[in-house]
Structure formats: C-alpha cells, structure tokens
Scaffold this active site. Structure first.
Site, PDB file in Angstrom:
ATOM      1  N   CYS A  48      44.666  26.119  45.574  1.00 53.78           N
ATOM      2  CA  CYS A  48      43.544  26.389  44.674  1.00 53.78           C
ATOM      3  C   CYS A  48      42.522  25.272  44.836  1.00 53.78           C
ATOM      4  O   CYS A  48      42.899  24.103  44.923  1.00 53.78           O
ATOM      5  CB  CYS A  48      44.064  26.425  43.236  1.00 53.78           C
ATOM      6  SG  CYS A  48      42.778  26.688  42.010  1.00 53.78           S
ATOM      7  N   LEU A  49      41.249  25.654  44.848  1.00 50.88           N
ATOM      8  CA  LEU A  49      40.198  24.641  44.994  1.00 50.88           C
ATOM      9  C   LEU A  49      40.206  23.661  43.821  1.00 50.88           C
ATOM     10  O   LEU A  49      39.707  22.549  43.945  1.00 50.88           O
ATOM     11  CB  LEU A  49      38.828  25.319  45.114  1.00 50.88           C
ATOM     12  CG  LEU A  49      38.649  26.209  46.355  1.00 50.88           C
ATOM     13  CD1 LEU A  49      37.316  26.935  46.312  1.00 50.88           C
ATOM     14  CD2 LEU A  49      38.791  25.406  47.641  1.00 50.88           C
ATOM     15  N   GLN A  69      36.062  27.783  37.198  1.00 47.12           N
ATOM     16  CA  GLN A  69      36.206  26.674  38.146  1.00 47.12           C
ATOM     17  C   GLN A  69      34.885  25.946  38.383  1.00 47.12           C
ATOM     18  O   GLN A  69      34.888  24.813  38.874  1.00 47.12           O
ATOM     19  CB  GLN A  69      36.752  27.175  39.487  1.00 47.12           C
ATOM     20  CG  GLN A  69      38.178  27.680  39.397  1.00 47.12           C
ATOM     21  CD  GLN A  69      38.680  28.102  40.758  1.00 47.12           C
ATOM     22  OE1 GLN A  69      38.494  29.239  41.175  1.00 47.12           O
ATOM     23  NE2 GLN A  69      39.295  27.175  41.481  1.00 47.12           N
ATOM     24  N   GLY A  84      38.659  32.580  47.352  1.00 47.82           N
ATOM     25  CA  GLY A  84      38.310  33.128  46.046  1.00 47.82           C
ATOM     26  C   GLY A  84      37.875  32.012  45.124  1.00 47.82           C
ATOM     27  O   GLY A  84      38.227  30.846  45.332  1.00 47.82           O
ATOM     28  N   HIS A  99      42.894  32.799  36.532  1.00 49.90           N
ATOM     29  CA  HIS A  99      41.951  31.736  36.134  1.00 49.90           C
ATOM     30  C   HIS A  99      41.162  32.126  34.878  1.00 49.90           C
ATOM     31  O   HIS A  99      40.795  31.263  34.088  1.00 49.90           O
ATOM     32  CB  HIS A  99      40.925  31.485  37.247  1.00 49.90           C
ATOM     33  CG  HIS A  99      41.355  30.466  38.260  1.00 49.90           C
ATOM     34  ND1 HIS A  99      41.590  29.154  37.953  1.00 49.90           N
ATOM     35  CD2 HIS A  99      41.558  30.566  39.605  1.00 49.90           C
ATOM     36  CE1 HIS A  99      41.926  28.493  39.055  1.00 49.90           C
ATOM     37  NE2 HIS A  99      41.926  29.329  40.073  1.00 49.90           N
ATOM     38  N   HIS A 123      45.569  35.621  41.613  1.00 43.81           N
ATOM     39  CA  HIS A 123      45.261  34.200  41.402  1.00 43.81           C
ATOM     40  C   HIS A 123      43.936  34.036  40.657  1.00 43.81           C
ATOM     41  O   HIS A 123      43.854  33.279  39.685  1.00 43.81           O
ATOM     42  CB  HIS A 123      45.213  33.505  42.779  1.00 43.81           C
ATOM     43  CG  HIS A 123      44.837  32.069  42.743  1.00 43.81           C
ATOM     44  ND1 HIS A 123      45.683  31.067  43.161  1.00 43.81           N
ATOM     45  CD2 HIS A 123      43.702  31.440  42.338  1.00 43.81           C
ATOM     46  CE1 HIS A 123      45.081  29.895  43.007  1.00 43.81           C
ATOM     47  NE2 HIS A 123      43.879  30.094  42.526  1.00 43.81           N
ATOM     48  N   GLU A 124      42.904  34.759  41.109  1.00 47.75           N
ATOM     49  CA  GLU A 124      41.578  34.591  40.498  1.00 47.75           C
ATOM     50  C   GLU A 124      41.533  35.172  39.084  1.00 47.75           C
ATOM     51  O   GLU A 124      40.914  34.586  38.194  1.00 47.75           O
ATOM     52  CB  GLU A 124      40.492  35.219  41.377  1.00 47.75           C
ATOM     53  CG  GLU A 124      40.356  34.626  42.777  1.00 47.75           C
ATOM     54  CD  GLU A 124      40.292  33.117  42.818  1.00 47.75           C
ATOM     55  OE1 GLU A 124      39.773  32.496  41.864  1.00 47.75           O
ATOM     56  OE2 GLU A 124      40.801  32.526  43.788  1.00 47.75           O
TER      57      GLU A 124
END
Ligand code: NI
Length: 161
Positions: free
Chosen positions: A89-90, A51, A46, A135, A131-132
């Site tokens: 997480c990226l 991000q 995701g 953000h 999670h997304e």
C-alpha cells in the site's frame, strides 16, 4: 493536475469512515485527475481519496489491464473464491505482507459522470478493488496480514531465491 501528498500509516485520517459523494463537482474531477497522477508517479495500482487526505468515497484503480477505473460510493455486492499473496500500500511504504482476498468480486459504483455501473474483477483487479474499498472504511491491509509484515526488499529477495 498535481501530485498530492500521500498520507502514511499512523495518520488518523486513514482510519476514518469516508462520506458518500453526492454530486460531481469540478473540484472532485480535479481530485480524480490528481489521484491518477499521484498513483502513476508512485507506481501504485490503486489509490483511495483518504490516502490524499480527502474523506470521500472515491477510489481510482489501474492494474494495467488497459482501463482506468473510477469508483465512487463503491459497494462490493458479490465475492467468490480466494487468493493469497503479497500486498502493499502506498500508505505503508516499504512494507508488504501476505493477505487473502476473494479471487473474484463484483462491485457496484458510480463513475465520474455519476452513472451507476457494475464491474467484475478477478485476481489482481479483485484484490485492488477489495484493498481500495477497505480504505474508504478506515481499513488497511496490515489489519489482514497473515504472519509478519515484511520489508519489501527482503520479500523480493526471498521470492527470487
Ligand atoms: Ni492502500
């Protein structure tokens, strides 16, 4: 299509509130394509627009269930159960930690054609949706980690033992 630079923790943009998308534009369609490409390149499941430095309420998800989800202005409207497990997480490269999330969520969002739809997810998809969406409100998984943030490599070694 192009791979975009992923912002990492410490970058203020990750802590900002994102603005709702009012209408689809060619630029946003390009952003969606780029976000999928960037997510696949970095082996993520995701990615949220902040991000890649864009403060808009837009996320892409692919948990390898055969679907590519685009969620615009997403709103989680129902949650149930709970799941506890490692999350990464990226934007927090090389780190992982234990996070508890709902096991099932229902989200209402617009797709890339700005059509309203609802999506139900369980397990990994539920985790990715939570999670997304977080953000988009400046929240990172590290805020929810139970115990210590661990190095990804160490965590995997412990899992294998
Ligand atoms: Ni993330």
């Amino acid at each position: 299509m192009a791979i975009r630079k992923v912002r990492t923790i410490g970058d203020e943009i990750l802590r900002k509130e994102c603005k709702p998308v009012k209408e689809m534009t060619p630029r946003l369609l390009e952003l969606i394509d780029d976000m999928f490409e960037t997510m696949y390149e970095t082996n993520g499941v995701g990615l949220a627009a902040p991000q890649v430095g864009i403060l808009k309420q837009l996320v892409v998800i692919d948990v390898e269930d055969g679907n590519q989800y685009v969620l615009i202005n997403p709103e989680i409207i129902e949650t149930s159960g709970s799941q506890t497990g490692y999350e990464g997480c990226l934007s927090v490269p090389g780190k992982t930690g234990i996070v508890t999330r709902p096991n099932k969520v229902k989200v209402r969002a617009y797709n890339e054609n700005m059509e309203l739809f609802e999506l139900e997810g369980e397990e990994l998809l539920a985790r990715a949706i939570c999670h997304e969406c977080a953000h988009l409100h400046g929240e990172l998984f590290v805020d929810l980690v139970e115990g210590e943030l661990e190095d990804t490599e160490t965590a995997y070694e412990e899992t294998e033992e």
